[in-house]
Scaffold this active site. Structure first.
Site, PDB file in Angstrom:
ATOM      1  N   ARG A 249      -0.145 -80.354 -16.040  1.00  0.00           N
ATOM      2  CA  ARG A 249      -0.608 -78.998 -15.718  1.00  0.00           C
ATOM      3  C   ARG A 249       0.521 -78.077 -14.775  1.00  0.00           C
ATOM      4  NH1 ARG A 249      -6.341 -79.954 -13.536  1.00  0.00           N
ATOM      5  NH2 ARG A 249      -5.980 -78.034 -12.118  1.00  0.00           N
TER       6      ARG A 249
ATOM      7  N   ARG B 251       1.123 -64.479 -16.908  1.00  0.00           N
ATOM      8  CA  ARG B 251       1.620 -65.865 -16.921  1.00  0.00           C
ATOM      9  C   ARG B 251       2.642 -66.136 -17.634  1.00  0.00           C
ATOM     10  NH1 ARG B 251      -3.006 -69.653 -15.461  1.00  0.00           N
ATOM     11  NH2 ARG B 251      -4.760 -68.465 -15.039  1.00  0.00           N
TER      12      ARG B 251
ATOM     13  N   ARG C 191      -9.828 -84.368  -4.691  1.00  0.00           N
ATOM     14  CA  ARG C 191     -10.988 -83.744  -4.620  1.00  0.00           C
ATOM     15  C   ARG C 191     -12.183 -84.503  -4.937  1.00  0.00           C
ATOM     16  NH1 ARG C 191      -8.751 -77.982  -7.051  1.00  0.00           N
ATOM     17  NH2 ARG C 191      -8.644 -79.071  -8.813  1.00  0.00           N
TER      18      ARG C 191
ATOM     19  N   LYS D 245      -4.012 -70.379  -3.518  1.00  0.00           N
ATOM     20  CA  LYS D 245      -4.063 -69.027  -3.700  1.00  0.00           C
ATOM     21  C   LYS D 245      -5.394 -68.374  -3.731  1.00  0.00           C
ATOM     22  CE  LYS D 245      -2.814 -68.703  -8.465  1.00  0.00           C
ATOM     23  NZ  LYS D 245      -3.763 -67.665  -9.413  1.00  0.00           N
TER      24      LYS D 245
ATOM     25  N   ARG E  15     -13.619 -84.720 -10.811  1.00  0.00           N
ATOM     26  CA  ARG E  15     -13.467 -84.163 -12.174  1.00  0.00           C
ATOM     27  C   ARG E  15     -12.479 -84.857 -13.061  1.00  0.00           C
ATOM     28  NH1 ARG E  15     -12.730 -77.719 -11.122  1.00  0.00           N
ATOM     29  NH2 ARG E  15     -10.627 -78.435 -11.756  1.00  0.00           N
TER      30      ARG E  15
END
Length: 215
Positions: free
Chosen positions: A170, A88, A127, A13, A159
């Site tokens: 998450r 949120r 990633r 996004k 990460r």
């Protein structure tokens, strides 16, 4: 046009937000950016927010809402804004509904970029980062030499929070918080959902179609 942008972590996004802001000449209002800007500028709201951020705590809703209200009162958003990262939660959405009439504003569309969880897990766990700031993906954007940065030759790393378990946690938290928002705005008929899978330009084409219907 005033837009609320929703999308899970890894949905792309952020990329779409830049393209939307360019095309529709709306101001991209990112909660993280305005928090950091207030802290950097030492505004009274920023000083208050910094106390929580330094303690590793979430900035309380009441303070966050004041910061959003202050931002949406500025002249550069008069032609339209895109809220990214707020609301949120339901209390935040309800607070925003009270703020906007006082500013003579309303929400025109809630753009929901939807991506299946399994695709998001694949994206995030693949990633790879370099200390020079270049990012890669083992599947979608691999380096020329495995594990090495094309730009500076340094070792790439993953990460710590880009592992499957953390990503799933998450996503679970995101769905729990966001689904009620989608239901809430759906009752007003202002939600436009776009599937965020495939070519970035093709996804943006679908975003444009969805936004143009409400322009």
């Amino acid at each position: 046009m005033n837009i609320i942008l929703l999308g899970p972590p890894g949905s792309g996004k952020g990329t779409q937000a830049k393209m939307i802001a360019d095309k529709y000449k709306v101001t991209h209002v990112s909660t993280g950016d305005i928090l950091r800007e207030n802290v950097r500028s030492g505004t009274p709201l920023g000083v208050e927010a910094k106390k929580f951020m330094d303690a590793g705590k979430l900035v309380p809703d009441a303070l966050l809402i004041d910061i959003i209200k202050d931002r949406l009162a500025k002249d550069d958003v008069k032609a339209g804004w895109m809220l990214d990262g707020f609301p949120r939660t339901m209390p935040q959405a309800e607070a925003l509904d009270k703020i906007l009439p006082t500013l003579g504003q309303k929400i025109d569309v809630v753009l929901n970029i939807d991506v299946p969880d399994e695709e998001l897990v694949k994206r995030v766990t693949g990633r790879r980062m370099c200390k020079c700031g270049t990012t890669y993906h083992v599947q979608f954007n691999p380096p020329k030499v495995e594990g090495k940065c094309d730009a500076c030759g340094a070792d790439l790393y993953q990460r710590a929070d880009d592992n499957e378990e953390t990503v799933k946690q998450r996503l679970s938290a995101y769905h729990a918080q966001t689904q009620p928002l989608i239901d809430y705005y759906n009752k007003r008929g202002i939600v436009a959902t776009v599937l965020g899978v495939g070519d970035i330009k093709a996804i943006f084409g679908e975003v444009v179609k969805a936004l143009d219907k409400r322009a």
